[in-house]
Design an enzyme around this catalytic site. Structure first.
Site, PDB file in Angstrom:
ATOM      1  N   LYS A 145      42.492  33.459  29.595  1.00 37.63           N
ATOM      2  CA  LYS A 145      41.199  33.227  29.877  1.00 37.63           C
ATOM      3  C   LYS A 145      40.568  32.106  29.199  1.00 37.63           C
ATOM      4  CE  LYS A 145      39.218  37.189  30.898  1.00 37.63           C
ATOM      5  NZ  LYS A 145      38.374  37.277  32.193  1.00 37.63           N
ATOM      6  N   LYS A 252      39.816  43.208  43.991  1.00 38.78           N
ATOM      7  CA  LYS A 252      39.508  44.433  42.825  1.00 38.78           C
ATOM      8  C   LYS A 252      39.314  45.279  43.983  1.00 38.78           C
ATOM      9  CE  LYS A 252      37.652  41.751  39.145  1.00 38.78           C
ATOM     10  NZ  LYS A 252      38.021  40.986  39.010  1.00 38.78           N
TER      11      LYS A 252
HETATM   12 MG    MG Z   1      39.628  36.527  37.445  1.00 42.76          MG
END
Ligand code: MG
Length: 349
Positions: A145, A252
């Protein structure tokens, strides 16, 4: 006749998840259970509704209301699915998952026996310590991240991190839409000179002119870009397909509504796909991973084009009953089929 029930859960993460909206400490959602008798035999189908409202899904309250509307008896699950409002994408995905297991799991058999997982590294300097134990477990694909610290600090950490990775390992970066245009350009110029698999969502979908900017960056820099937050369902997929997006798609399944028709469209365009976790419980992960196996299967003998799954998130919850037993660098088909949401369901009673 199906009997459809749901139970709400509120599950603290082992560690709060850092998001653009602040720390996320506990997952709220619902398990969904459908049961019927077929010739004296009990058949149970499972699903999960794991909404992420800031990711474009319905809220937890809206999902609860949609599920309350389903409670009771239904002639078949497809009819029940048709009754769920189209913007309740997580409830639709949960019902689609239950429907997908009726009469034997689709994707339960196949030649692809295992798929690699990408290990998720925490933001900032913590990534440096986190990478070692994962390398020892055998992970070779990592996601870090970024967009959390000032860019020059993260550039120094990036080179430290890359120096720790063995040859052949891959690093993907996820900015979660944190950058403005100039920061994204500076990052992509650096990433282009380094072994970066791809850069996920450099610009937030709600930023002004985001779609043109993302397309421009994808053309101007050799490093691959991936869409994640920009793709929140069938409508976004259709729009980006029409715009001929040639980068990576992070999907997702938990938030796609009915994933199968969306995946069929993407397959037709030979899209470059990464299946990702919505930080759901094992019940929802089972459905998503089955789709990932079916996708890999449909690609035939193309292991080189198969990207590691964004499911290297386990163990995720303080309550281990919500976790899938998938802490290693690979997920085997048999591990997916072994997932049984019953214990978590019983714990929620
Ligand atoms: Mg992402």
């Amino acid at each position: 006749m199906w009997k459809i029930e749901h139970r709400a859960y509120r599950l603290p993460f082992r560690q709060a998840v850092r998001t653009a909206h602040g720390p996320w400490a506990e997952r709220e959602g619902f398990l969904l259970r459908a049961e019927r008798e077929v010739e004296g035999r009990r058949e149970v189908a499972w699903g999960e509704a794991a909404p992420i409202p800031w990711f474009g899904s319905e809220t937890v309250a809206e999902a609860g209301a949609a599920l309350a509307g389903l409670e009771g008896r239904a002639e078949d699950l497809a009819d029940a699915l048709a009754r769920v409002p189209s913007d309740c994408t997580s409830v639709r995905a949960g019902l689609a998952a239950a429907l997908g297991t009726v009469g034997g799991a689709r994707g339960a058999e196949g030649a692809v026996k295992s798929l690699a997982l990408a290990g998720l590294l925490p933001a900032g300097r913590a990534a440096l310590e986190a990478v070692e134990p994962r390398l020892e477990l055998g992970f070779r694909v990592f996601k870090w991240k970024v967009g959390v610290l000032p860019a020059p600090d993260e550039w120094a950490l990036l080179d430290d991190l890359l120096a720790r990775l063995p040859a052949g390992a891959r690093l993907r970066l996820d900015a979660n839409g944190a950058w403005d245009r100039r920061t994204a350009e500076a990052w992509l110029a650096r990433a282009a000179e380094r072994p970066i698999e791809y850069v996920e969502q450099p610009i937030a979908p709600e930023a002004r002119g985001a779609e043109d900017l993302l397309r421009g960056l994808a053309e101007d820099y050799p490093v691959k870009l991936a869409l994640d937050e920009s793709v929140n369902g069938a409508g976004d997929v259709a729009r980006w397909l029409a715009a001929e997006w040639r980068g990576v798609w992070v999907l997702k399944p938990a938030l796609l509504g009915e994933p199968e028709p969306v995946l069929a469209r993407l397959a037709k365009e030979k899209a470059d796909l990464v299946f990702g976790s919505a930080l759901e419980t094992a019940a929802g992960a089972r459905a998503a991973l089955r789709l990932a196996f079916a996708w890999a299967e449909s690609r035939g003998g193309e292991p080189a084009s198969r990207r590691a799954l964004g499911f290297g998130v386990w163990p995720l919850f303080q309550d281990a009953r919500a976790d899938a037993a998938l802490a290693g660098p690979f997920v085997r088909r048999e591990d997916v089929e072994r997932i049984n949401p019953e214990a978590l369901w019983n714990a929620l009673s």
